[in-house]
Every structure is written in structure tokens, then in C-alpha cells.
Design an enzyme around this catalytic site. Structure first.
Site, PDB file in Angstrom:
ATOM      1  N   THR A   1       3.129 -15.708   6.951  1.00  0.00           N
ATOM      2  CA  THR A   1       3.750 -15.570   8.277  1.00  0.00           C
ATOM      3  C   THR A   1       3.000 -16.435   9.289  1.00  0.00           C
ATOM      4  OG1 THR A   1       4.475 -13.331   7.748  1.00  0.00           O
ATOM      5  CG2 THR A   1       4.370 -13.899  10.082  1.00  0.00           C
TER       6      THR A   1
ATOM      7  N   ASN B   1      12.991 -15.086  -1.385  1.00  0.00           N
ATOM      8  CA  ASN B   1      12.263 -13.897  -1.824  1.00  0.00           C
ATOM      9  C   ASN B   1      13.192 -12.794  -2.327  1.00  0.00           C
ATOM     10  OD1 ASN B   1      12.538 -14.410   1.140  1.00  0.00           O
ATOM     11  ND2 ASN B   1      12.271 -12.197   1.222  1.00  0.00           N
TER      12      ASN B   1
ATOM     13  N   GLN C   1       7.078 -18.031  -2.313  1.00  0.00           N
ATOM     14  CA  GLN C   1       7.486 -17.423  -3.593  1.00  0.00           C
ATOM     15  C   GLN C   1       7.336 -18.389  -4.767  1.00  0.00           C
ATOM     16  OE1 GLN C   1       8.054 -14.346  -4.225  1.00  0.00           O
ATOM     17  NE2 GLN C   1       8.291 -13.516  -2.156  1.00  0.00           N
TER      18      GLN C   1
ATOM     19  N   SER D   1       1.032 -17.933   0.461  1.00  0.00           N
ATOM     20  CA  SER D   1       0.271 -16.719   0.713  1.00  0.00           C
ATOM     21  C   SER D   1      -0.384 -16.224  -0.562  1.00  0.00           C
ATOM     22  CB  SER D   1       1.279 -15.664   1.202  1.00  0.00           C
ATOM     23  OG  SER D   1       0.626 -14.512   1.626  1.00  0.00           O
ATOM     24  N   GLY D   2      -1.612 -15.709  -0.451  1.00  0.00           N
ATOM     25  CA  GLY D   2      -2.333 -15.279  -1.644  1.00  0.00           C
ATOM     26  C   GLY D   2      -1.735 -14.086  -2.361  1.00  0.00           C
ATOM     27  N   HIS D   3      -1.197 -13.131  -1.569  1.00  0.00           N
ATOM     28  CA  HIS D   3      -0.843 -11.855  -2.214  1.00  0.00           C
ATOM     29  C   HIS D   3       0.422 -11.923  -3.056  1.00  0.00           C
ATOM     30  CE1 HIS D   3       2.261 -10.007   0.601  1.00  0.00           C
ATOM     31  NE2 HIS D   3       1.830 -11.007   1.346  1.00  0.00           N
TER      32      HIS D   3
ATOM     33  N   THR E   1     -13.397 -16.787  12.314  1.00  0.00           N
ATOM     34  CA  THR E   1     -14.338 -16.870  11.196  1.00  0.00           C
ATOM     35  C   THR E   1     -13.589 -16.836   9.875  1.00  0.00           C
ATOM     36  OG1 THR E   1     -15.982 -15.778  12.552  1.00  0.00           O
ATOM     37  CG2 THR E   1     -16.389 -15.777  10.174  1.00  0.00           C
TER      38      THR E   1
ATOM     39  N   CYS F   1      16.537  -3.984   6.005  1.00  0.00           N
ATOM     40  CA  CYS F   1      15.484  -4.957   6.299  1.00  0.00           C
ATOM     41  C   CYS F   1      14.180  -4.208   6.524  1.00  0.00           C
ATOM     42  CB  CYS F   1      15.865  -5.849   7.460  1.00  0.00           C
ATOM     43  SG  CYS F   1      15.590  -5.105   9.046  1.00  0.00           S
TER      44      CYS F   1
HETATM   45  C1  LIG Z   1       9.438 -16.506   1.373  1.00  0.00           C
HETATM   46  C2  LIG Z   1       8.428 -15.718   2.137  1.00  0.00           C
HETATM   47  N1  LIG Z   1       7.905 -16.230   3.250  1.00  0.00           N
HETATM   48  C3  LIG Z   1       6.979 -15.577   3.964  1.00  0.00           C
HETATM   49  C4  LIG Z   1       6.553 -14.326   3.602  1.00  0.00           C
HETATM   50  C5  LIG Z   1       5.529 -13.617   4.433  1.00  0.00           C
HETATM   51  O1  LIG Z   1       4.328 -13.555   3.708  1.00  0.00           O
HETATM   52  P1  LIG Z   1       3.038 -12.824   4.261  1.00  0.00           P
HETATM   53  O2  LIG Z   1       3.204 -11.390   3.927  1.00  0.00           O
HETATM   54  O3  LIG Z   1       1.897 -13.454   3.538  1.00  0.00           O
HETATM   55  O4  LIG Z   1       2.973 -13.065   5.722  1.00  0.00           O
HETATM   56  C6  LIG Z   1       7.083 -13.735   2.450  1.00  0.00           C
HETATM   57  C7  LIG Z   1       6.699 -12.366   2.056  1.00  0.00           C
HETATM   58  O5  LIG Z   1       7.501 -11.642   1.499  1.00  0.00           O
HETATM   59  C8  LIG Z   1       8.033 -14.464   1.687  1.00  0.00           C
HETATM   60  O6  LIG Z   1       8.560 -13.955   0.578  1.00  0.00           O
END
Ligand SMILES: Cc1ncc(COP(=O)(O)O)c(C=O)c1O
Length: 411
Positions: free
Chosen positions: A73, A151, A181, A203-205, A241, A329
Site C-alpha cells: 500500500t 488478488n 501478487q 509486499s513481503g507478506h 528507521t 470489501c
Molecule cells: C494486488 C495487491 N496490491 C496491494 C496490496 C496491499 O498490500 P499490503 O497489505 O502489503 O499493503 C495487496 C494485498 O492484498 C494486493 O493483493
């Protein structure tokens, strides 16, 4: 109860190898990497090494083109607001109608601030309308943002081709892709197939690193101003940081994903395909969203006509199965997802869409269990539905009309 986790597009479990790599930077090597004393050199060097690893694995990008952020994000917001701040002479932006809210909501906000935003439509399989895309590009277009894969549906977008078309139209248009994704799942080569991409978020997660770490690739020469102001971290491009442990984790997670790709991808695809074909065989009035499009091999989004996704998820959860619904949503609103609406999913199905998203940690036994449980859940919910004739065990005749309507029929 044993948990069967099939919601990996929402977040993933941290890989044990990743956990092992990150912990020393929380316990022994906890120093601020900007500090002058000797012990701080370890964390600083770990960041440099992680940046190098990530750059290399994205197709020999330059390490200084990788900016660490807190999440996708933030990467997306940095890309768009940073590009706007650095290019104030242009006010037209092109995005798709199926972006994640981290882009879609930014587009809507920019509209309120007086920018012109084109939301490119998709077809019923979620595929982008190329003609509309080409027509949307103008001589005052500042930025184009097209996600690499969606996603909710897993539909993959031809970023290679769209970025090339964009640059052929006007090399000064900035091309951004949200690859949250796909990093670690699909090949991304910023020196070859992705050579026309200027900005790329991830994104890492989503790839077995922890929540709280993301990155933005910024091609050298791209005009993009910092989003967070403050200290001089990240070469003055992002104050705050550095999250050393999670930066190390992100690099390790990407390394693992790339290393294991050829083993994991076919196994995950086979499990997803088995879920898909068994659901199609066992459940009437079920459609696979994005069926005819190129899709991520871990994602299955099914529309179950005449029932509510929330009901399905609740019952799945009672069996320990974690999946997610495309119909509500994240804000908890009852509005169907803008992605499925953009695809004109029939009204009778849009509320009954459920996403299963797999990872390397899923097993065939888990897939067996879901195949055993899911058809019964759909059947039991349909028996409670006003659209279902319980005696005949089929939809009521008036409900059949809704199968092709994308809007709620008027009373
Ligand atoms: C395509 C996409 N963009 C952005 C995000 C946002 O990721 P984050 O939770 O790391 O901000 C997601 C999370 O579901 C995603 O699937």
C-alpha cells in the site's frame, strides 16, 4: 481443530528459513543501521546485501533502484503521489477498473482533487480491454498503473506488452505496476521483459516474509519525489528507521521463492486445478471467475449462484477451512467487490463468490478435505435460499432469469 489455510492471497505464513534469517536482527544485531559505532555496521551491511539480492532476482535491477517501504500500500501510494509531485505539468492518469484498493482508492481520491482518471474496463473474464487502453493514452498522460495479477481472481495482465505500448506512445509517461501478487510467483525481468516498467510495487507478506515490509522498484531516471519526509534513510527517498530484520526477511523470502519455484509451482497448480475440476463436476450453478483468462496458478475464485459468500465462509470456517469472499470489501460493506462488478458477474453469483488461494504449504490431503466439504456447504445454503426450490432441488424459475443479469432485478 486443524486449520486448512487457503487464503494466501490475503497473507502467508512466514517460512521457517525466513524466520531464522530475520531473528538475529531482532535479538543480537538490533542496532540502528544509521549509527556510527561498529556493531551497527552489521545491520547496515545486511540491508545492503538484501537490496543486492532483491535487485538481482528481479532481473539484474540496480540495487539503488530498490526502495524499502512498510507494505505494498505504501509502495503504491509512493509511486503515484511521488510521480504526481515530480511531474506537476500533467494531470491525466490511467488505471484499470480492477486494481487493488491501494491503487483504486488513490485514483478516486485524485479524481476528487481534480485529476482526470481513466479506469480501463475488463471483459467477463477480467481481461483488460486493449482497445480502450490504447485510446486512453493521451499527450498529457502522466502515469499508467496496471496490476500484474489481480488478488481476487488471479487474472494476469500483460504488463510487458502494455508498458511497451505506453512507451511507444510517449516515453515520458511513467508506467507503474502493482506486482504484489506476482513477485516470487511469476518471472519478473526488469532488464528484459519488464524493461518499460518504471515503478513496481510488492509486499513481503504475500511471499512468506512477515507483514510490515514492502518495496518499490524505481527505475533510475524516473521522476518520483519522496512520500515520507524526515531523516535521510534510503538515500533520502524514504524517511524512517529501516526495518532491518524484515528487510533481511524479504530478501530471504524472495530467494526461497525463486529457488523453489520449479518444484512448488506445478504442485500448487495441480492442487488448484484439482479443486477447480472437482467443484465444477460436483456443484451445479458454479462458475470459475476468470476461467478463460491467464491466471495465477495458486488462485481459484468460484461464483456459487443463489447464495452468500459470507455464509459459505462461515461454514468453511466451522470446518477449519480459511478462504475469503469476493463479495464484501475489506471495510465490511455489503457492496459486492468492484473487481467482480467490473467483470459483470451475474447478480445471482456476485454475492456468492469465494476465493481459495494456495501456497507451497498446502497438501493434497487438505485439498481432499475441501473437496469433501465444500459441495455439501453450497447445497445446504441453497436449501435456505429464497431462490431455490428445495423440493425439486433446483433454482426457482424466476431465479433462472438472474443467471445472466449483472444488476439486481427491479421489484
Ligand atoms: C494486488 C495487491 N496490491 C496491494 C496490496 C496491499 O498490500 P499490503 O497489505 O502489503 O499493503 C495487496 C494485498 O492484498 C494486493 O493483493
Amino acid at each position: 481443530m486443524t486449520i486448512i489455510y487457503m487464503d494466501n492471497n490475503a497473507t502467508t505464513r512466514v517460512a521457517p528459513e525466513v524466520f531464522e534469517a530475520l531473528t538475529p536482527f531482532l535479538t543480537e544485531e538490533y542496532y540502528n543501521p544509521s549509527s556510527m559505532y561498529d556493531p551497527a555496521h552489521g545491520p547496515a551491511e545486511a540491508i545492503t546485501a538484501a537490496r543486492k539480492t532483491i535487485a538481482k532476482l528481479l532481473g539484474k535491477a540496480r540495487p539503488d533502484e530498490i526502495l524499502f517501504t512498510s507494505c505494498a500500500t505504501e509502495s503504491n501510494n509512493t509511486a503515484i503521489f511521488g510521480a504526481i509531485a515530480a511531474n506537476q505539468e500533467r494531470r491525466h492518469i490511467v488505471i484499470t477498473g480492477v486494481e487493488h484498493p491501494a491503487i483504486f482508492a488513490v485514483g478516486e481520491e485524485l479524481q476528487r482533487r481534480g485529476f482526470e482518471i481513466d479506469f480501463i474496463p475488463v471483459d467477463t473474464d477480467g481481461q483488460l480491454d486493449r482497445v480502450e487502453f490504447v485510446h486512453a493514452l493521451r499527450n498529457d498522460t502522466l502515469l499508467v498503473s496496471v496490476m500484474h495479477a489481480n488478488n481476487e481472481t488471479g487474472v494476469i495482465y500483460p504488463v510487458e506488452e502494455l508498458s511497451r505500448i505506453t512507451k511507444e506512445t510517449d516515453p515520458s509517461i511513467i508506467f507503474h505496476t502493482d506486482a504484489t501478487q506476482t513477485v516470487g510467483k511469476l518471472p519478473i525481468d526488469l532488464r528484459n521483459s519488464f524493461q518499460h516498467v518504471d515503478l513496481l510495487s510488492f509486499s513481503g507478506h504475500k511471499l512468506h516474509a512477515p507483514k510490515g515490509i514492502g518495496a518499490l522498484y524505481i527505475r533510475r531516471g524516473t521522476r518520483c519525489r519522496p512520500f515520507l519526509l524526515g531523516g535521510h534513510q534510503e538515500d533520502g527517498r524514504r524517511a524512517g528507521t529501516e526495518n532491518v530484520a524484515f528487510i533481511v526477511a524479504l530478501a530471504k523470502a524472495l530467494e526461497l521463492a525463486v529457488e523453489r519455484h520449479d518444484e512448488d509451482e506445478p504442485r500448487v497448480r495441480a492442487m488448484r486445478d484439482r479443486l477447480e475440476s472437482e467443484f465444477e463436476a460436483k456443484i451445479p450453478y458454479l462458475e470459475v471467475n476468470g476461467k478463460n483468462a491467464a491466471r495465477l496458478s495458486n488462485t481459484l475464485n468460484v461464483a456459487c449462484h443463489f447464495i452468500e459468500g459470507e455464509g459459505i465462509l462461515f461454514q468453511l470456517s466451522a470446518h477449519g477451512i480459511c478462504a475469503s469472499s469476493g463479495s464484501a470489501c475489506t471495510s465490511g460493506s455489503l457492496e459486492p467487490s468492484h473487481v467482480l462488478r467490473a467483470m459483470h458477474i451475474p447478480f445471482s453469483a456476485i454475492h456468492g463468490s469465494v476465493r481459495f488461494s494456495l501456497s507451497r504449504y498446502n497438501t493434497d490431503a487438505e485439498v481432499d478435505k475441501v473437496i469433501e466439504v465444500f459441495p455439501g456447504i453450497v447445497d445446504s445454503l441453497r436449501r435456505l435460499s429464497p431462490y431455490w426450490d428445495t423440493k425439486k432441488n433446483e433454482p426457482r424459475p424466476e431465479a433462472m432469469e438472474m443467471l445472466t443479469q449483472s444488476e439486481m432485478p427491479s421489484a
